[in-house]
Design an enzyme around this catalytic site. Sequence first.
Site, PDB file in Angstrom:
ATOM      1  N   ASP A  94       0.839  -1.199   0.000  1.00 59.28           N
ATOM      2  CA  ASP A  94       0.000   0.000   0.000  1.00 59.28           C
ATOM      3  C   ASP A  94       0.877   1.253   0.000  1.00 59.28           C
ATOM      4  OD1 ASP A  94      -2.185  -1.661   0.251  1.00 59.28           O
ATOM      5  OD2 ASP A  94      -2.338  -1.399   2.428  1.00 59.28           O
TER       6      ASP A  94
HETATM    7  N1  URA Z   1      -1.250  -5.903   3.942  1.00 59.48           N
HETATM    8  C1  URA Z   1      -1.735  -4.639   3.951  1.00 59.48           C
HETATM    9  O1  URA Z   1      -2.755  -4.354   4.553  1.00 59.48           O
HETATM   10  N2  URA Z   1      -1.051  -3.702   3.268  1.00 59.48           N
HETATM   11  C2  URA Z   1       0.115  -3.957   2.603  1.00 59.48           C
HETATM   12  O2  URA Z   1       0.704  -3.043   2.022  1.00 59.48           O
HETATM   13  C3  URA Z   1       0.591  -5.275   2.623  1.00 59.48           C
HETATM   14  C4  URA Z   1      -0.107  -6.232   3.291  1.00 59.48           C
END
Ligand code: URA
Length: 234
Positions: free
Chosen positions: A103
Amino acid sequence: MRLDKLLGNLKYGSRSDIKDAVKAGRVTVDGIIASDPGLDVNPETSAVAFDDTPVIYKKWVYLMMNKPQGVVSANEDAVHPTAVGLLKHPYDRFDVSICGRLDLDTEGLLVLTNDGDVLHRIISPKAEVFKTYEVELKHPLGDYSRLERGVQIRDGKEQPFVTLPAQVEPTGERTCLIRIREGKFHQVKRMFEAIGNEVVQLRRTAIGGLVLDPALAPGTYREMSYQEVLRAIG
Ligand code: URA
């Protein structure tokens, strides 16, 4: 390989741009100005230079990056800087893909490669490669046994999805490590949401046995050998 093909593969321009550059004497092979764009070169052993800068050719590249917050796991984005956009010469010339996105606000280990086989081995759900995350939570960790059994979340298409058992290792009152074998959209955040908590900071530290190099500051990267990647992901 033809000189113009080598330079074209490495994004030095269109075929006609490269032809013009060769005609203008901007390209040397083994120290000699090339005059023929169709010259046969050995990409592994010929010393090719463009405007006096060595042309680095590799069939496959494997990069480990420490993605900072605020950078999108993508090749292009209209709004934010991208992980691929952080790459500098010579790595900006390879068509790399990201093996398992993070993310925008997640930090940590990203693997970038132009080797489709390695990409597949890392991201294929069948491979079930463990991804390790350092998690900081809003509330005390409390009872996390549901995460170890499997918990229902929504996947990227907002469909109900039951996660595989995760491994959770508390590291403090509001912090832990979590290892998951899947990579659904916002998976770690949604797993903690499902048990009434909230992730406030997330950092990926490993993919299989590939551990984020502590020498890599956020926003930096280094090349890995194929052997290093294979040893780590099998
Ligand atoms: N899980 C999440 O919630 N975000 C990420 O970036 C990776 C795994």
